[in-house]
Motif scaffolding. Structure first.
Motif, PDB file in Angstrom:
ATOM      1  N   LEU A 639      24.306  41.982  29.973  1.00 13.61           N
ATOM      2  CA  LEU A 639      24.807  42.018  31.337  1.00 13.61           C
ATOM      3  C   LEU A 639      25.098  43.447  31.812  1.00 13.61           C
ATOM      4  O   LEU A 639      25.069  43.736  33.004  1.00 13.61           O
ATOM      5  CB  LEU A 639      26.077  41.155  31.453  1.00 13.61           C
ATOM      6  CG  LEU A 639      25.882  39.647  31.311  1.00 13.61           C
ATOM      7  CD1 LEU A 639      27.222  38.920  31.421  1.00 13.61           C
ATOM      8  CD2 LEU A 639      24.915  39.105  32.342  1.00 13.61           C
ATOM      9  N   ARG A 640      25.383  44.335  30.881  1.00 14.01           N
ATOM     10  CA  ARG A 640      25.730  45.700  31.286  1.00 14.01           C
ATOM     11  C   ARG A 640      24.482  46.559  31.477  1.00 14.01           C
ATOM     12  O   ARG A 640      24.326  47.272  32.469  1.00 14.01           O
ATOM     13  CB  ARG A 640      26.659  46.329  30.246  1.00 14.01           C
ATOM     14  CG  ARG A 640      27.229  47.700  30.683  1.00 14.01           C
ATOM     15  CD  ARG A 640      28.308  48.139  29.704  1.00 14.01           C
ATOM     16  NE  ARG A 640      29.368  47.172  29.608  1.00 14.01           N
ATOM     17  CZ  ARG A 640      30.373  47.065  30.493  1.00 14.01           C
ATOM     18  NH1 ARG A 640      30.408  47.851  31.547  1.00 14.01           N
ATOM     19  NH2 ARG A 640      31.327  46.160  30.308  1.00 14.01           N
ATOM     20  N   VAL A 828      23.709  32.293  35.378  1.00 15.89           N
ATOM     21  CA  VAL A 828      24.084  33.472  36.170  1.00 15.89           C
ATOM     22  C   VAL A 828      23.037  33.633  37.283  1.00 15.89           C
ATOM     23  O   VAL A 828      21.872  33.941  37.009  1.00 15.89           O
ATOM     24  CB  VAL A 828      24.152  34.741  35.288  1.00 15.89           C
ATOM     25  CG1 VAL A 828      24.590  35.939  36.143  1.00 15.89           C
ATOM     26  CG2 VAL A 828      25.087  34.514  34.110  1.00 15.89           C
ATOM     27  N   GLU A 831      24.977  38.504  41.720  1.00 19.37           N
ATOM     28  CA  GLU A 831      25.557  39.740  41.227  1.00 19.37           C
ATOM     29  C   GLU A 831      27.066  39.601  41.081  1.00 19.37           C
ATOM     30  O   GLU A 831      27.677  40.174  40.168  1.00 19.37           O
ATOM     31  CB  GLU A 831      25.220  40.886  42.183  1.00 19.37           C
ATOM     32  CG  GLU A 831      25.763  42.245  41.761  1.00 19.37           C
ATOM     33  CD  GLU A 831      25.216  42.712  40.413  1.00 19.37           C
ATOM     34  OE1 GLU A 831      25.872  43.511  39.722  1.00 19.37           O
ATOM     35  OE2 GLU A 831      24.090  42.252  40.036  1.00 19.37           O
ATOM     36  N   ARG A 834      27.741  38.112  37.787  1.00 19.78           N
ATOM     37  CA  ARG A 834      27.532  39.075  36.704  1.00 19.78           C
ATOM     38  C   ARG A 834      28.720  40.022  36.590  1.00 19.78           C
ATOM     39  O   ARG A 834      29.209  40.301  35.503  1.00 19.78           O
ATOM     40  CB  ARG A 834      26.246  39.872  36.944  1.00 19.78           C
ATOM     41  CG  ARG A 834      25.878  40.807  35.776  1.00 19.78           C
ATOM     42  CD  ARG A 834      24.573  41.528  36.072  1.00 19.78           C
ATOM     43  NE  ARG A 834      24.769  42.629  36.993  1.00 19.78           N
ATOM     44  CZ  ARG A 834      25.086  43.878  36.621  1.00 19.78           C
ATOM     45  NH1 ARG A 834      25.240  44.178  35.344  1.00 19.78           N
ATOM     46  NH2 ARG A 834      25.238  44.832  37.523  1.00 19.78           N
ATOM     47  N   LEU A 838      31.226  40.475  33.409  1.00 21.07           N
ATOM     48  CA  LEU A 838      31.400  41.771  32.741  1.00 21.07           C
ATOM     49  C   LEU A 838      32.878  42.115  32.627  1.00 21.07           C
ATOM     50  O   LEU A 838      33.357  42.581  31.592  1.00 21.07           O
ATOM     51  CB  LEU A 838      30.657  42.860  33.521  1.00 21.07           C
ATOM     52  CG  LEU A 838      29.152  42.994  33.238  1.00 21.07           C
ATOM     53  CD1 LEU A 838      28.514  43.976  34.206  1.00 21.07           C
ATOM     54  CD2 LEU A 838      28.919  43.411  31.794  1.00 21.07           C
ATOM     55  N   GLY A 845      24.155  37.158  29.294  1.00 25.80           N
ATOM     56  CA  GLY A 845      24.004  36.049  30.218  1.00 25.80           C
ATOM     57  C   GLY A 845      22.552  35.707  30.416  1.00 25.80           C
ATOM     58  O   GLY A 845      21.640  36.481  30.080  1.00 25.80           O
TER      59      GLY A 845
END
Length: 873
Positions: A639-640, A828, A831, A834, A838, A845
């Motif tokens: 996710l990052r 997911v 945004e 997400r 996070l 995800g």
């Protein structure tokens, strides 16, 4: 007694004489005539003195008299011996025949010389060698000896004899006399006697001293109603009969005439007895005479013969008969049709519970229910019109209000051409009816829950549907959600407890507004009337669902068990029981698959979908063999950083008849039918094959997540299958991630822990899928050697705006961190989701924000892009 011989007499006289006065040589003792000549000579011998000559003369006279007596004694012995009509033999101690009378020679058809001097076995060759031993043992005790044997005539023919033996002295020797009675004619007489007993019209029973029945003639069998194929001893067991005396008092076994005759040894004459058969409920009256019979020399009866007559017909109209019938709760009645007069015995009045004896037929019938009163009148009118009889079971109530059931039998009086009298019996059958009702209730009741059972509700539904007044009914088909899980995991005892609690909740919700039945397993039916309120079924369905709002508790465990309900109505949805039940089942099934813990009314569209479901299940069985399945792969993304870290294999089905079908349309069917096990094996093998292919293409080792059904987990050696597939495609265990539902968390069996340990030892990653939807039992979660959790799409779709979903996501994230488990979020799509995940600390995800399910080539293209290479972090 045998006369003394001449030698014995002479020797006796010699003892009384002076031996010195008589000079006799040894030869004199062997010849009586020589002795007499010597005595005569001595008496005339002048050399002797006068007294001596006188003694010699007297001795000679005495000897002559003795010889004469012996001669006549022998003549009398032979005359008496030969005059006996039965064969008589004299035997020595060793069994040698010393003498035989004329009757013996005639009976044995042999001359005397052919028998005398021979052993007795010449007449009976079968005698054992020591046959004389028991004879002498008895005779030496002073007893006589009696035996039955078969003797042989000179021509070889045999005949039965009864031999009586006694002590006897013959010619100065210890002997025995044996009298043989020819039994041939007695046996013939016994046969004629037995034939006579079979044709006589009186019953005859013979019992031994132990009271066992050893013989019964045909009349006895007929009187007692014992047919072919039935055992006499069984049918005449005392516990099958109630026996009364002439006053109606019950008789003990010791008071029965046969038993009294055996006990006292005296004849018991003409005793009147009533015998009531408990099973057939028939009463017969007998007059019985019992005669004891003794064996020869016996002091106590060896058996007893009872002769009896059936006098039931003679007792039918007597007061004595009425009193005895009361013991069996049977009364008599008679109706004089011409004068409309009714006569009832005392027992009949008691059965009807009348305070005053009824005077006419209407008063007699007043205690009956109206329908039964009409039936009774009609039956009697038919007898008046056409003769014959009737046998009815009727219901009524006594003057004190107590209900009763009676059996009424009636017929025209025999020999009455005008049918002026109808007679019969009344029997109180209330106890039998109560027993029948108890059995009927038991047959209609589910033993576990106490509700109506399947047969009872089907019968009730069928009865209502054929009655126009009650045909407007509705049916609720209730199925418990997740019951099988509790039953499988916690055992049948917990499952039974759950069913009882669920039944109580359903019954409480329905109350008096409907009938509740257990239809089978975890399925219940509610039958209700819709004539007064068309929406009554929906009201009851809501009440049942509300009753399941609270969780069920078992010891320390708590489970949320809900219900799915289908509703069908008559006549719109069917006019037959099975049709209504089937349509309610279809509606229930739709409710369960759309959203559990709800209800659904049947519609024609549901029927069509049911047909579609059956078609899906039919095609599903052949899908693997027809190569109709394919896999797509949805990326799992960091996710990052946005890099692909793994993929989840998702199944798709392209059927040549049904077209493309989504997993949510067929996976549940596969779970239900068990086809999911075979499909799951195919998915596992295909996913590993694809990983191998990507590796061979230079794309590295891609970890693929595969869903494993609980049926796969519970029904096969999963660890061994995984090991074999990894070995076949030469893959490390880290290339495979297995996702299980939360159901495995509460499977606390040692086999579960063993399987997880074996899979982990292979290097396979283990994840709990859709965490938070089901039981989420932390007590079990901490025991299993798993690697991670997947946060269900049900909760991620509501973040960050839905407070409840946010709270669940936060709780699951905290659980994962506290247990050191990885966490993947499903679904997911934005945004905002997400960013929320996070911030929550969720590292990975998957969802449409990144990609849908991709074909193997599409997924490979993504992997070739530098920014989307598989990350090992």
């Amino acid at each position: 007694m045998q006369a003394p011989t001449e030698r014995e007499q002479v020797d006796s006289d010699a003892v009384d004489s002076d031996p010195a006065d008589v000079a006799l040589d040894a030869s004199i003792h062997d010849d009586p005539a020589a002795v007499m000549a010597s005595l005569d000579k001595a008496g005339a011998d002048p050399a002797l003195d006068a007294p001596t000559r006188t003694i010699m003369t007297q001795a000679a006279a005495l000897l002559r008299a003795t010889i004469t007596q012996k001669h006549w004694a022998l003549l009398r012995y032979r005359a008496l011996f030969d005059a006996v009509p039965d064969p008589v033999s004299i035997l020595s101690e060793d069994g040698t025949v010393l003498d035989l009378n004329k009757a013996g020679m005639t009976a044995y058809k042999r001359p005397r010389a052919a028998i005398v001097g021979k052993n007795i076995n010449v007449l009976n060759p079968e005698l054992p060698h020591d046959h004389m031993t028991p004879v002498w043992e008895a005779l030496n005790r002073g007893d006589t000896y009696v035996i039955e044997v078969t003797n042989m005539r000179g021509d070889g023919t045999r005949f039965p004899v009864e031999v009586h033996s006694a002590n006897f002295v013959f010619d100065g020797r210890k002997s025995l006399v044996a009298v043989a009675r020819d039994l041939s004619k007695r046996r013939e007489a016994e046969l004629r006697y037995r034939e006579l007993m079979e044709v006589i019209d009186k019953g005859i029973l013979v019992q031994n001293s132990a009271r066992d029945i050893v013989y019964a003639n045909r009349a006895a069998m007929r009187i007692f109603g014992i047919g072919e194929g039935k055992r006499l001893a069984d049918e005449l067991q005392l516990d099958r009969w109630r026996i009364v005396d002439e006053h109606g008092h019950e008789l003990s076994s010791e008071a029965l005439p046969a038993h009294r005759a055996l006990q006292t040894g005296q004849v018991v004459e003409s005793m009147l007895m009533g015998l009531y058969h408990r099973q057939s409920k028939q009463l017969i009256w007998l007059t019985v005479t019992s005669v004891p019979q003794f064996a020869p020399g016996g002091e106590k009866p060896a058996q007893v013969t009872s002769i009896f007559s059936d006098v039931t017909a003679l007792k039918r109209d007597s007061a004595l008969f009425d009193r005895a019938q009361s013991l069996a709760h049977i009364g008599g009645w008679e109706w004089d049709t011409g004068r409309d007069l009714v006569y009832l015995t005392d027992e009949a009045i008691r059965i009807l519970g009348a305070l005053q004896p009824p005077a006419n037929i209407e008063e007699m019938l007043s205690c009956l229910r109206d329908p039964d009163r009409r039936r009774f009148r009609g039956a009697m009118q038919k007898v008046v019109d056409t003769g014959g009889g009737f046998d009815l079971e009727l219901q009524g109530s006594r003057d004190d209000g107590h209900p009763f059931w009676i059996r009424v039998i009636g017929e025209a009086e025999a020999g009455d051409p005008s049918t002026s009298r109808i007679t019969g019996t009344l029997q109180d059958i209330s106890a039998d009816k109560r027993a029948e009702e108890t059995l009927r209730i038991q047959a209609r009741t589910d033993p576990l829950t106490g509700l109506m059972n399947r047969d009872a509700v089907l019968n009730e539904l069928g009865t209502r549907l054929i009655d126009p007044v009650h045909a407007n009914v509705a049916l609720l088909y209730i199925d418990l959600d997740r019951f099988k899980t509790v039953n499988d995991v916690l055992g049948h005892s917990a499952g039974d407890e759950l069913l009882m609690q669920a039944a109580a909740r359903i019954q409480g919700a329905v109350g008096t507004e409907g009938l509740v039945a257990r239809f089978g397993g975890d399925e219940f039916l509610v039958l209700c009337d819709t004539s007064g309120d068309a929406e009554q079924p929906e009201h009851l369905a809501d009440a049942v669902l509300a009753a399941f709002a609270d969780s069920f508790r078992f010891d320390k465990d708590e489970f949320a068990i809900t219900a799915s309900i289908g509703i069908s109505r008559a006549p719109e949805d069917g006019v037959r029981p099975q049709q209504l039940i089937q349509n309610a089942d279809i509606a229930m099934y739709d409710s369960k698959h759309r959203a559990r813990n709800g209800w659904q009314a049947f519609t024609p569209d549901l029927a069509r979908r049911q047909q579609d479901r059956l078609q899906i299940e039919t095609q599903l069985r052949r899908a693997v063999d027809n190569n109709e399945f394919r896999l797509v792969y949805q990326p799992q993304v960091d996710l990052r950083r946005g890099q692909i870290v793994a993929a989840e294999a998702l199944i798709r089905w392209q059927n040549h008849q049904l077209g493309e079908l989504r997993p949510d349309l067929f996976i549940s069917h596969a779970e239900t039918t068990g086809d999911i096990v075979r499909i799951g094996s195919w998915v596992l093998r295909e996913a590993c094959r694809q990983v191998r292919e990507w590796h061979d293409m230079g794309l590295g080792i891609v970890r693929v997540a595969v869903n494993v059904s609980y049926r796969q987990f519970a029904g096969e050696d999963l660890a061994e299958n995984v090991r074999a597939v990894l070995a076949e495609y030469e893959l490390p265990g880290a290339a495979l991630e297995l996702e299980f539902t939360e159901r495995v968390l509460i499977e606390d069996a040692p086999a579960t822990l063993k399987t997880f340990a074996e899979l982990r030892a292979l290097g396979v990653l283990l994840t709990i899928d859709d965490f938070g939807e089901g039981y989420s039992a932390l007590n079990y979660l901490r025991r299993l050697p798993i690697h991670g959790l997947k946060l269900s799409q049900l909760f991620t779709e509501g973040v960050p705006n839905n407070r409840s979903d946010v709270a669940v996501c936060q709780a699951v994230s905290a659980i994962a961190r506290s247990l050191g488990l990885g966490l993947v979020a499903e679904g997911v799509e934005s945004e905002a989701q997400r960013q929320f995940l996070l911030q929550l600390g969720v590292p990975v995800g998957q969802g449409f924000l990144f990609a849908p399910g991709l074909t193997p080539d599409e997924f490979a293209s993504r992997l070739r892009s530098p920014e989307e290479r598989v990350s090992n972090g």
